[in-house]
Design an enzyme around this catalytic site. Structure first.
Site, PDB file in Angstrom:
ATOM      1  N   TYR A  86       0.845  -1.199   0.000  1.00 36.95           N
ATOM      2  CA  TYR A  86       0.000   0.000   0.000  1.00 36.95           C
ATOM      3  C   TYR A  86       0.877   1.244   0.000  1.00 36.95           C
ATOM      4  O   TYR A  86       2.021   1.229   0.451  1.00 36.95           O
ATOM      5  CB  TYR A  86      -0.946   0.007   1.212  1.00 36.95           C
ATOM      6  N   CYS A  87       0.336   2.327  -0.528  1.00 33.07           N
ATOM      7  CA  CYS A  87       1.025   3.614  -0.555  1.00 33.07           C
ATOM      8  C   CYS A  87      -0.041   4.707  -0.634  1.00 33.07           C
ATOM      9  O   CYS A  87      -1.227   4.432  -0.491  1.00 33.07           O
ATOM     10  CB  CYS A  87       2.013   3.686  -1.714  1.00 33.07           C
ATOM     11  N   THR A  88       0.356   5.941  -0.851  1.00 32.98           N
ATOM     12  CA  THR A  88      -0.569   7.066  -0.738  1.00 32.98           C
ATOM     13  C   THR A  88      -1.745   6.966  -1.706  1.00 32.98           C
ATOM     14  O   THR A  88      -2.905   6.924  -1.297  1.00 32.98           O
ATOM     15  CB  THR A  88       0.169   8.400  -0.965  1.00 32.98           C
ATOM     16  N   CYS A  97       2.945   1.465  -5.438  1.00 33.77           N
ATOM     17  CA  CYS A  97       2.728   0.025  -5.294  1.00 33.77           C
ATOM     18  C   CYS A  97       2.567  -0.670  -6.638  1.00 33.77           C
ATOM     19  O   CYS A  97       2.774  -1.882  -6.728  1.00 33.77           O
ATOM     20  CB  CYS A  97       1.507  -0.227  -4.412  1.00 33.77           C
ATOM     21  N   ILE A 153      -4.023   4.416   0.055  1.00 31.43           N
ATOM     22  CA  ILE A 153      -4.608   4.816   1.336  1.00 31.43           C
ATOM     23  C   ILE A 153      -5.700   5.860   1.126  1.00 31.43           C
ATOM     24  O   ILE A 153      -6.706   5.871   1.829  1.00 31.43           O
ATOM     25  CB  ILE A 153      -3.514   5.387   2.256  1.00 31.43           C
TER      26      ILE A 153
END
Length: 293
Positions: A182-184, A189, A211
């Protein structure tokens, strides 16, 4: 009264002339009075732009008229009106600087050989059925103020550190287990999951929309804890008034999610510091000395 909005987006698709797209995007944003940061490469486009809601909507409509960008992934959030002091539109070797431009493979449908996309709801279904490891695709400061419960947080200062981190063998015990990256907003990703699969991780997922999209759906009632680091003047955002504070002030140890750049202009470090300590000039001077030592 104008309503400020921020648009976060990306699309992986082959671009034969990214510099021509750069000129078009710059002119489009300038004509609409938008600020932000846009990166282009031969593999697609990644950007965050902000301004009046009508102007941002027009920007999105005009950008999606370009066939290659028709299906680009977008997320909306509220802006402050001064989130972007300027406009930057650049062409780079990589959309995300992992330092491995030769590894990423892209076609008109996106990244080839990346992780399986999971919607926020599908993520909850997977977690309910199986034991999974969350793998943070961001740097340490981002993860410090917010992350998924019990996530693996790699020891990286920048995205370029991930290749060496994956090659180190630290995470080989995860290669035969389900891993959710996961990432912003999802773009890091896309690349990270493909790098992991290339290195023998057998079951890799990626949180679709990152996220930001998860927070839109579940706020702070799900698996996420803390604040979300963002790359504009807001610095960090929360999904509800009940967001947990999981980080502590570097100076006094009190709960805080407030971020500040290093006091020393030669230092590029960012850290958590509460409002009280930030106002203490002695702390700032001491930290500057320690950073330059």
């Amino acid at each position: 009264m104008a309503v400020p909005k921020v648009l976060l987006y990306y699309v992986f698709t082959p671009l034969s002339d990214p510099d021509a797209v750069r000129l078009w995007q710059r002119d489009l944003c300038e004509s609409l009075g938008l600020g932000g940061r846009i990166i282009l490469s031969k593999d697609g486009m990644n950007g965050t732009v902000g301004g009046d809601i009508d102007a941002v909507k027009k920007y999105l409509r005009k950008t999606r008229e370009y066939p290659a960008f028709k299906n680009m992934d977008v997320k909306w959030s509220d802006g402050n009106g001064d989130d972007f002091p300027r406009l930057s539109v650049r062409v780079r070797d990589e959309l995300v600087s992992f330092g491995a431009p030769g590894e990423l493979k892209v076609d008109a449908d996106g990244v080839i050989g990346g992780g399986t996309h999971l919607s926020p709801a599908a993520l909850h279904e997977l977690v309910a059925e199986r034991s999974v490891s969350f793998f943070d695709g961001r740097n340490a400061v981002e993860a410090q103020i917010g992350r998924f419960k019990d996530a693996v947080v790699p020891d990286v200062a920048t995205t370029r550190d991930f290749v060496a981190e994956l090659n180190s063998g630290k995470y080989d015990h995860l290669k035969d287990t389900p891993v959710v990256t996961y990432c912003t907003g999802g773009i890091r990703c896309e690349v990270l999951s493909s790098l992991m699969i290339n290195r023998g991780f057998s079951e890799v997922y990626q949180l679709d929309g990152g996220i930001a999209r998860y927070g839109e759906e579940f706020k702070d009632s799900g698996l996420w804890e803390g604040s979300l680091y963002v790359f504009d003047g807001r610095e960090a955002v929360t999904f509800s008034d009940s967001a947990a504070i999981i980080s502590a002030c570097r100076s006094c140890g009190s709960p805080s999610a407030r971020l500040q750049n290093c006091c020393d202009s030669a230092c590029r470090e960012q850290f958590v510091i509460c409002t009280t300590c930030a106002a203490d000039r002695h702390f700032c001077a001491d930290h500057a000395v320690a950073s330059s030592a």
